[in-house]
Design a protein around this motif. Structure first.
Motif, PDB file in Angstrom:
ATOM      1  N   PHE A 191       0.831  -1.203   0.000  1.00  0.00           N
ATOM      2  CA  PHE A 191       0.000   0.000   0.000  1.00  0.00           C
ATOM      3  C   PHE A 191       0.869   1.258   0.000  1.00  0.00           C
ATOM      4  CE2 PHE A 191      -3.391  -2.853   1.730  1.00  0.00           C
ATOM      5  CZ  PHE A 191      -4.315  -2.620   0.734  1.00  0.00           C
ATOM      6  N   ASN A 192       1.979   1.213   0.753  1.00  0.00           N
ATOM      7  CA  ASN A 192       2.871   2.378   0.752  1.00  0.00           C
ATOM      8  C   ASN A 192       3.469   2.629  -0.623  1.00  0.00           C
ATOM      9  OD1 ASN A 192       2.652   3.355   3.383  1.00  0.00           O
ATOM     10  ND2 ASN A 192       4.089   1.838   4.185  1.00  0.00           N
ATOM     11  N   LEU A 193       3.839   1.541  -1.300  1.00  0.00           N
ATOM     12  CA  LEU A 193       4.401   1.685  -2.654  1.00  0.00           C
ATOM     13  C   LEU A 193       3.373   2.318  -3.592  1.00  0.00           C
ATOM     14  CD1 LEU A 193       6.454   1.190  -4.893  1.00  0.00           C
ATOM     15  CD2 LEU A 193       5.813  -1.217  -4.885  1.00  0.00           C
ATOM     16  N   LEU A 194       2.158   1.798  -3.566  1.00  0.00           N
ATOM     17  CA  LEU A 194       1.104   2.359  -4.422  1.00  0.00           C
ATOM     18  C   LEU A 194       0.809   3.814  -4.046  1.00  0.00           C
ATOM     19  CD1 LEU A 194      -1.306  -0.715  -4.514  1.00  0.00           C
ATOM     20  CD2 LEU A 194      -0.031   0.210  -6.466  1.00  0.00           C
ATOM     21  N   HIS A 195       0.858   4.095  -2.758  1.00  0.00           N
ATOM     22  CA  HIS A 195       0.589   5.454  -2.278  1.00  0.00           C
ATOM     23  C   HIS A 195       1.666   6.431  -2.748  1.00  0.00           C
ATOM     24  CE1 HIS A 195       0.428   8.681   0.871  1.00  0.00           C
ATOM     25  NE2 HIS A 195      -0.834   8.635   0.505  1.00  0.00           N
ATOM     26  N   ARG A 196       2.925   5.991  -2.727  1.00  0.00           N
ATOM     27  CA  ARG A 196       3.998   6.864  -3.214  1.00  0.00           C
ATOM     28  C   ARG A 196       3.796   7.195  -4.699  1.00  0.00           C
ATOM     29  NH1 ARG A 196       7.298   3.583  -0.190  1.00  0.00           N
ATOM     30  NH2 ARG A 196       8.152   2.482  -1.998  1.00  0.00           N
ATOM     31  N   LEU A 197       3.306   6.240  -5.445  1.00  0.00           N
ATOM     32  CA  LEU A 197       3.118   6.445  -6.883  1.00  0.00           C
ATOM     33  C   LEU A 197       1.889   7.291  -7.182  1.00  0.00           C
ATOM     34  CD1 LEU A 197       3.817   2.800  -8.111  1.00  0.00           C
ATOM     35  CD2 LEU A 197       5.339   4.771  -8.379  1.00  0.00           C
ATOM     36  N   TYR A 198       0.795   6.977  -6.497  1.00  0.00           N
ATOM     37  CA  TYR A 198      -0.499   7.515  -6.930  1.00  0.00           C
ATOM     38  C   TYR A 198      -1.213   8.373  -5.888  1.00  0.00           C
ATOM     39  CZ  TYR A 198      -0.038   3.762 -10.439  1.00  0.00           C
ATOM     40  OH  TYR A 198       0.391   2.937 -11.445  1.00  0.00           O
ATOM     41  N   GLY A 199      -0.722   8.409  -4.677  1.00  0.00           N
ATOM     42  CA  GLY A 199      -1.427   9.148  -3.633  1.00  0.00           C
ATOM     43  C   GLY A 199      -2.701   8.443  -3.198  1.00  0.00           C
ATOM     44  N   ASN A 200      -3.525   9.189  -2.488  1.00  0.00           N
ATOM     45  CA  ASN A 200      -4.775   8.625  -1.968  1.00  0.00           C
ATOM     46  C   ASN A 200      -5.923   8.837  -2.943  1.00  0.00           C
ATOM     47  OD1 ASN A 200      -4.332   7.434   0.557  1.00  0.00           O
ATOM     48  ND2 ASN A 200      -4.207   9.445   1.540  1.00  0.00           N
ATOM     49  N   THR A 201      -6.783   7.846  -3.014  1.00  0.00           N
ATOM     50  CA  THR A 201      -8.022   8.028  -3.743  1.00  0.00           C
ATOM     51  C   THR A 201      -8.964   8.865  -2.888  1.00  0.00           C
ATOM     52  OG1 THR A 201      -9.817   6.920  -4.874  1.00  0.00           O
ATOM     53  CG2 THR A 201      -9.000   5.870  -2.891  1.00  0.00           C
ATOM     54  N   GLU A 202      -9.905   9.489  -3.550  1.00  0.00           N
ATOM     55  CA  GLU A 202     -10.770  10.448  -2.854  1.00  0.00           C
ATOM     56  C   GLU A 202     -11.930   9.772  -2.150  1.00  0.00           C
ATOM     57  OE1 GLU A 202     -10.344  14.205  -3.561  1.00  0.00           O
ATOM     58  OE2 GLU A 202      -8.389  13.244  -3.736  1.00  0.00           O
ATOM     59  N   ARG A 203     -12.283   8.611  -2.611  1.00  0.00           N
ATOM     60  CA  ARG A 203     -13.527   8.046  -2.071  1.00  0.00           C
ATOM     61  C   ARG A 203     -13.248   6.790  -1.239  1.00  0.00           C
ATOM     62  NH1 ARG A 203     -13.513   3.145  -3.535  1.00  0.00           N
ATOM     63  NH2 ARG A 203     -11.293   3.505  -3.466  1.00  0.00           N
TER      64      ARG A 203
END
Ligand SMILES: [Zn+2]
Length: 257
Positions: A191-203
């Motif tokens: 999740f941290n890896l995906l978060h570094r790439l794409y940030g947080n989703t809004e919903r």
């Protein structure tokens, strides 16, 4: 492009790559660090796999929380489609399929098609009932869950977090293991890896279906089909790449039986 790997040859043939380590993430879109990443997932599984699918879609979509901080980089939408063991790819989507594919060198396989900009155009994750049927009843459920979690992870473009089978399990399903019952979490690292790439989703909840625009190319899809057929059967390809025309490539990850 974040794909690294060690490539031993080039051209039209299968290129064995280094196993996908932590730097070999495939991308669905430009990694701006904002907005999360939206992936449409097609459920073409039969009823034996659908419960594990639904469980892990919820887990991946739900993000990670350690009590004080929570991150939620994936925004998934799911569409039920006809059961399709052949797993005909749909542009712009991740399709999940199962079937008895015989005595293959994989229990699960993910194949991603990337374009000349190195972005994923479509992805398929397939689950081989041949190996599941050989497992005893207790292992069947665990293997289904582990394999589901793992191949969905590749579907988002994730690499492996660890590639030793016999070391201490990390708890994460992107970690190879002989003890799948210990590695059934999506995992903080992923999740941290995906978060570094794409940030947080809004919903905060699963979205209804949404169509992403992707170029259709019949020529590429024909090449793709041949490449998938070749890579699925060639035991020299555990993790490999195959170059198609115009900068398109497929990336193959097999989870061994
Ligand atoms: Zn894998």
């Amino acid at each position: 492009m974040l794909v690294a790997g060690i490539f031993y040859a080039s051209g039209d043939t299968l290129v064995p790559s280094d196993k996908p380590g932590r730097n070999e993430t495939l991308l669905w879109r430009q990694p701006t660090g904002q907005g999360g990443v939206q992936v449409e997932v097609l459920n073409a599984l039969d009823e034996t796999w659908t419960p594990s699918f639904e469980e892990y879609i919820q887990k991946w979509d739900g993000g990670y929380s350690n009590g004080t901080n929570s991150i939620d980089p994936l925004s998934l939408s799911v569409q039920r489609v006809a059961v399709d063991p052949e797993c005909e790819p749909i542009m712009g989507k991740l399709k999940t399929c199962n079937g008895n594919y015989g005595e293959t060198d994989w229990r699960g396989i993910n194949i991603a098609l990337t374009d000349e900009n190195n972005y994923i155009q479509n992805s398929i994750s397939k689950y081989n009932d041949y190996w599941i049927n050989l497992a005893d009843t207790q292992n069947t459920d665990v293997q289904r869950k582990y394999t589901m979690c793992h191949e969905l992870g590749h579907g988002w473009g994730l690499p492996h977090t660890d590639e030793e089978y016999f070391n201490e399990p990390t708890g994460e399903c992107m970690d190879y293991t002989e003890f799948p019952q210990d590695n059934l979490n999506c995992g903080e690292y992923n999740f941290n890896l995906l978060h570094r790439l794409y940030g947080n989703t809004e919903r905060r909840s699963l979205r209804p279906g949404l169509s992403l625009a992707r170029a259709q190319s019949t020529g590429i899809l024909n090449e793709y089909r041949a490449a998938v057929e070749q890579a699925s059967r060639d035991v020299s390809c555990a993790d490999c790449r195959l170059d198609l025309s115009n900068g398109y490539r497929i990336f193959v990850h097999k989870l061994l039986p």
